[in-house]
Design a protein around this motif. Structure first.
Motif, PDB file in Angstrom:
ATOM      1  N   ARG A  27       0.846  -1.198   0.000  1.00 25.87           N
ATOM      2  CA  ARG A  27       0.000   0.000   0.000  1.00 25.87           C
ATOM      3  C   ARG A  27       0.879   1.244   0.000  1.00 25.87           C
ATOM      4  NH1 ARG A  27      -3.712   2.760   4.448  1.00 25.87           N
ATOM      5  NH2 ARG A  27      -1.994   2.124   5.774  1.00 25.87           N
ATOM      6  N   GLY A  28       0.517   2.222  -0.790  1.00 25.61           N
ATOM      7  CA  GLY A  28       1.233   3.498  -0.822  1.00 25.61           C
ATOM      8  C   GLY A  28       2.327   3.556  -1.867  1.00 25.61           C
ATOM      9  N   THR A  29       3.117   2.484  -2.003  1.00 23.14           N
ATOM     10  CA  THR A  29       4.231   2.515  -2.958  1.00 23.14           C
ATOM     11  C   THR A  29       3.929   1.753  -4.241  1.00 23.14           C
ATOM     12  OG1 THR A  29       5.325   0.499  -2.157  1.00 23.14           O
ATOM     13  CG2 THR A  29       5.891   2.590  -1.051  1.00 23.14           C
ATOM     14  N   ASP A  92      -0.211  -3.729   3.917  1.00 19.37           N
ATOM     15  CA  ASP A  92       0.943  -3.205   4.646  1.00 19.37           C
ATOM     16  C   ASP A  92       1.715  -4.434   5.073  1.00 19.37           C
ATOM     17  OD1 ASP A  92       0.651  -0.436   4.497  1.00 19.37           O
ATOM     18  OD2 ASP A  92      -0.708  -0.381   6.211  1.00 19.37           O
TER      19      ASP A  92
END
Length: 120
Positions: A27-29, A92
Protein backbone atom coordinates in the motif's frame (compact mmCIF):
# COMPACT_ATOMS: atom_id res chain seq x y z
CA UNK A 1 -17.40 -25.92 1.62
CA UNK A 2 -16.33 -22.29 1.76
CA UNK A 3 -18.41 -19.47 3.18
CA UNK A 4 -17.23 -17.11 0.41
CA UNK A 5 -20.03 -14.83 -0.74
CA UNK A 6 -21.68 -16.66 -3.67
CA UNK A 7 -21.70 -13.45 -5.74
CA UNK A 8 -17.91 -13.23 -5.41
CA UNK A 9 -17.44 -16.97 -5.99
CA UNK A 10 -19.44 -16.75 -9.21
CA UNK A 11 -17.04 -14.12 -10.59
CA UNK A 12 -13.89 -16.21 -10.01
CA UNK A 13 -12.29 -18.07 -12.91
CA UNK A 14 -10.25 -20.78 -11.24
CA UNK A 15 -7.54 -22.93 -12.81
CA UNK A 16 -7.87 -26.72 -13.09
CA UNK A 17 -6.89 -27.02 -9.40
CA UNK A 18 -9.63 -24.60 -8.28
CA UNK A 19 -7.17 -21.79 -7.58
CA UNK A 20 -6.72 -18.15 -8.57
CA UNK A 21 -3.48 -16.21 -8.57
CA UNK A 22 -3.12 -13.67 -5.76
CA UNK A 23 -0.65 -10.80 -6.02
CA UNK A 24 0.30 -8.81 -2.91
CA UNK A 25 1.21 -5.16 -3.44
CA UNK A 26 2.52 -2.70 -0.85
CA UNK A 27 0.00 0.00 0.00
CA UNK A 28 1.23 3.50 -0.82
CA UNK A 29 4.23 2.51 -2.96
CA UNK A 30 2.72 -0.02 -5.36
CA UNK A 31 5.71 -2.33 -4.85
CA UNK A 32 4.84 -5.86 -5.95
CA UNK A 33 5.73 -8.12 -3.03
CA UNK A 34 4.75 -11.68 -3.89
CA UNK A 35 2.42 -14.00 -5.74
CA UNK A 36 0.66 -16.99 -4.20
CA UNK A 37 -2.48 -19.05 -4.76
CA UNK A 38 -5.95 -18.82 -3.26
CA UNK A 39 -9.02 -20.98 -3.40
CA UNK A 40 -12.46 -19.83 -2.27
CA UNK A 41 -11.73 -20.56 1.39
CA UNK A 42 -8.39 -18.68 1.37
CA UNK A 43 -10.11 -15.67 -0.19
CA UNK A 44 -12.93 -15.88 2.35
CA UNK A 45 -10.41 -15.98 5.22
CA UNK A 46 -8.53 -13.00 3.77
CA UNK A 47 -11.71 -10.97 3.38
CA UNK A 48 -12.93 -11.72 6.90
CA UNK A 49 -9.65 -11.47 8.83
CA UNK A 50 -7.85 -8.80 6.75
CA UNK A 51 -4.72 -11.00 6.88
CA UNK A 52 -3.19 -12.40 3.69
CA UNK A 53 -4.20 -16.07 3.67
CA UNK A 54 -3.20 -18.44 0.89
CA UNK A 55 -3.36 -22.08 -0.16
CA UNK A 56 -0.08 -24.00 -0.32
CA UNK A 57 -0.11 -26.33 -3.30
CA UNK A 58 2.91 -28.27 -2.03
CA UNK A 59 1.59 -28.77 1.52
CA UNK A 60 -2.09 -28.87 0.59
CA UNK A 61 -3.02 -26.50 3.42
CA UNK A 62 -3.87 -22.89 4.22
CA UNK A 63 -1.31 -20.46 5.56
CA UNK A 64 -1.70 -16.94 6.83
CA UNK A 65 1.30 -14.83 5.88
CA UNK A 66 3.48 -14.33 8.95
CA UNK A 67 1.98 -17.19 10.95
CA UNK A 68 5.45 -18.54 11.76
CA UNK A 69 7.77 -15.72 10.65
CA UNK A 70 5.92 -12.76 12.11
CA UNK A 71 6.07 -11.08 8.67
CA UNK A 72 2.33 -10.48 8.45
CA UNK A 73 0.29 -8.78 5.77
CA UNK A 74 -2.37 -6.35 6.92
CA UNK A 75 -4.85 -6.28 4.03
CA UNK A 76 -6.40 -2.91 3.16
CA UNK A 77 -7.99 -3.70 -0.20
CA UNK A 78 -8.82 -6.79 -2.22
CA UNK A 79 -9.51 -6.35 -5.93
CA UNK A 80 -10.54 -8.81 -8.60
CA UNK A 81 -9.13 -8.32 -12.09
CA UNK A 82 -11.35 -7.92 -15.16
CA UNK A 83 -11.05 -11.62 -16.11
CA UNK A 84 -11.76 -12.89 -12.60
CA UNK A 85 -8.62 -15.03 -12.55
CA UNK A 86 -6.33 -12.87 -10.41
CA UNK A 87 -6.83 -11.20 -7.05
CA UNK A 88 -4.83 -8.16 -5.97
CA UNK A 89 -4.22 -7.63 -2.27
CA UNK A 90 -3.13 -4.13 -1.26
CA UNK A 91 -1.29 -4.66 2.01
CA UNK A 92 0.94 -3.20 4.65
CA UNK A 93 3.74 -5.76 4.79
CA UNK A 94 5.53 -6.20 8.11
CA UNK A 95 9.04 -7.52 7.45
CA UNK A 96 10.00 -9.62 4.46
CA UNK A 97 7.33 -10.79 2.03
CA UNK A 98 9.49 -13.49 0.44
CA UNK A 99 10.22 -16.81 2.13
CA UNK A 100 13.93 -16.17 1.34
CA UNK A 101 13.92 -13.21 3.72
CA UNK A 102 13.92 -10.59 0.95
CA UNK A 103 11.51 -7.68 1.06
CA UNK A 104 9.92 -8.82 -2.21
CA UNK A 105 9.99 -12.06 -4.18
CA UNK A 106 10.90 -10.05 -7.28
CA UNK A 107 14.35 -8.76 -6.21
CA UNK A 108 16.57 -11.62 -7.36
CA UNK A 109 16.37 -11.97 -11.15
CA UNK A 110 15.87 -8.95 -13.38
CA UNK A 111 15.36 -10.38 -16.86
CA UNK A 112 14.96 -7.01 -18.56
CA UNK A 113 15.75 -3.64 -17.06
CA UNK A 114 15.62 -0.04 -18.13
CA UNK A 115 17.55 0.60 -21.36
CA UNK A 116 20.90 2.29 -21.02
CA UNK A 117 20.74 6.04 -21.45
CA UNK A 118 22.67 8.09 -24.04
CA UNK A 119 26.40 7.61 -23.83
CA UNK A 120 26.15 4.38 -21.85
Amino acid sequence: MSELDPAIAARLKRNADGLVAAVAQQRGTGEVLMMAWMDDEALHRTLTTRRGTYFSRSRGEYWAKGETSGHVQHVHEVRLDCDGDTVLLVVDQVGAACHTGDRTCFDADVLLGEPAGPGA
